[in-house]
Scaffold this motif. Structure first.
Motif, mmCIF file in Angstrom:
data_model
loop_
_atom_site.group_PDB
_atom_site.id
_atom_site.type_symbol
_atom_site.label_atom_id
_atom_site.label_comp_id
_atom_site.label_asym_id
_atom_site.label_seq_id
_atom_site.Cartn_x
_atom_site.Cartn_y
_atom_site.Cartn_z
ATOM 1 N N ASN A 1 -23.526 144.202 -27.001
ATOM 2 C CA ASN A 1 -23.272 143.745 -28.370
ATOM 3 C C ASN A 1 -24.017 144.576 -29.411
ATOM 4 O O ASN A 1 -25.001 145.244 -29.101
ATOM 5 N N VAL A 2 -23.527 144.472 -30.636
ATOM 6 C CA VAL A 2 -24.210 145.090 -31.770
ATOM 7 C C VAL A 2 -24.666 143.960 -32.677
ATOM 8 O O VAL A 2 -23.840 143.249 -33.247
ATOM 9 N N GLY A 3 -25.979 143.799 -32.775
ATOM 10 C CA GLY A 3 -26.483 142.719 -33.613
ATOM 11 C C GLY A 3 -26.998 143.221 -34.938
ATOM 12 O O GLY A 3 -26.948 142.518 -35.934
ATOM 13 N N SER B 1 -31.832 149.102 -34.596
ATOM 14 C CA SER B 1 -32.841 149.091 -33.530
ATOM 15 C C SER B 1 -33.806 147.913 -33.577
ATOM 16 O O SER B 1 -34.892 147.981 -33.031
ATOM 17 N N CYS C 1 -32.809 144.380 -32.850
ATOM 18 C CA CYS C 1 -32.494 143.111 -32.178
ATOM 19 C C CYS C 1 -32.376 143.188 -30.651
ATOM 20 O O CYS C 1 -32.491 142.177 -29.980
ATOM 21 N N GLY C 2 -32.075 144.352 -30.128
ATOM 22 C CA GLY C 2 -31.976 144.494 -28.675
ATOM 23 C C GLY C 2 -30.674 144.009 -28.053
ATOM 24 O O GLY C 2 -30.516 144.071 -26.829
ATOM 25 N N ALA C 3 -29.738 143.544 -28.867
ATOM 26 C CA ALA C 3 -28.465 143.055 -28.317
ATOM 27 C C ALA C 3 -27.684 144.167 -27.613
ATOM 28 O O ALA C 3 -26.831 143.899 -26.770
ATOM 29 N N LYS D 1 -32.131 150.844 -26.272
ATOM 30 C CA LYS D 1 -31.261 150.236 -27.284
ATOM 31 C C LYS D 1 -30.170 151.253 -27.606
ATOM 32 O O LYS D 1 -30.447 152.306 -28.187
ATOM 33 N N CYS E 1 -27.944 151.480 -29.675
ATOM 34 C CA CYS E 1 -27.638 151.841 -31.065
ATOM 35 C C CYS E 1 -28.612 152.889 -31.584
ATOM 36 O O CYS E 1 -28.497 153.327 -32.723
HETATM 37 S S1 FES Z 1 -27.764 146.532 -32.292
HETATM 38 FE FE1 FES Z 1 -29.696 145.626 -32.702
HETATM 39 S S2 FES Z 1 -31.071 146.928 -31.624
HETATM 40 FE FE2 FES Z 1 -29.157 147.832 -31.309
#
Ligand code: FES
Ligand code: FES
Length: 154
Positions: free
Chosen positions: A37-39, A43, A45-47, A58, A60
């Motif tokens: 996922n993309v939260g 960098s 949220c870790g989703a 991560k 993203c």
């Molecule tokens: S989308 Fe939140 S850390 Fe990558």
């Protein structure tokens, strides 16, 4: 466009990517692996956590071209057939999720943590997972799930 070749969930993939393409969008949009996922995209949220050569990353924060030649594992690559990975099983049994949005990232970060430290203390778990955010604030059960996974020898 740049041609990259990498292994994703045990399968060799080759693709043309734009130099600015982030790994997370490569996985989601080009390979259709929407479990990552993309939260936040920044960098925080870790989703978007995946494993790159066994290390949690991560996705993203990484360009797809930087993953050229590497071995990437996403949440889709953990289960064996119908059998959940022990970390997934532990999150399931300990109710380590609420809406589930953050869960793939937490599971991947946990796989990486337990590889480095098979028997972490609660403090070590909380420290290792501090880069992953749960908007549902399900941290208590997430920590319980990691402990259960460790006990199961994940
Ligand atoms: S989308 Fe939140 S850390 Fe990558
Ligand atoms: S379970 Fe909803 S964001 Fe973590």
């Amino acid at each position: 466009m740049t041609m990259i070749a990498l292994t994703v969930n045990g399968e060799r993939r080759e693709a043309d990517v734009e130099a600015r393409q982030l790994l997370v969008y490569f996985l989601r949009e080009q390979l259709g692996l929407k479990g990552t996922n993309v939260g936040c995209d920044t960098s925080s949220c870790g989703a978007c956590t995946v494993l790159v050569d066994g290390e949690s990353v991560k996705s993203c924060t990484v360009l797809a071209v930087q993953a050229d030649g590497s071995e990437v594992t996403t949440i889709e690559g953990l289960a064996t057939g119908d059998e959940l990975h022990p970390v997934q099983q532990a999150f399931h049994e300990q109710h380590g999720l609420q809406c589930g949005f953050c869960t793939p990232g937490f599971v991947m970060a946990t796989v990486s943590l337990l590889k480095e430290n098979p028997s972490p203390s609660e403090e070590e778990i909380r420290h290792a997972l501090e880069g992953n955010l749960c908007r549902c604030t399900g941290y208590h059960n997430i920590v319980r799930a990691v402990e259960a996974a460790a006990r199961a020898g994940a």
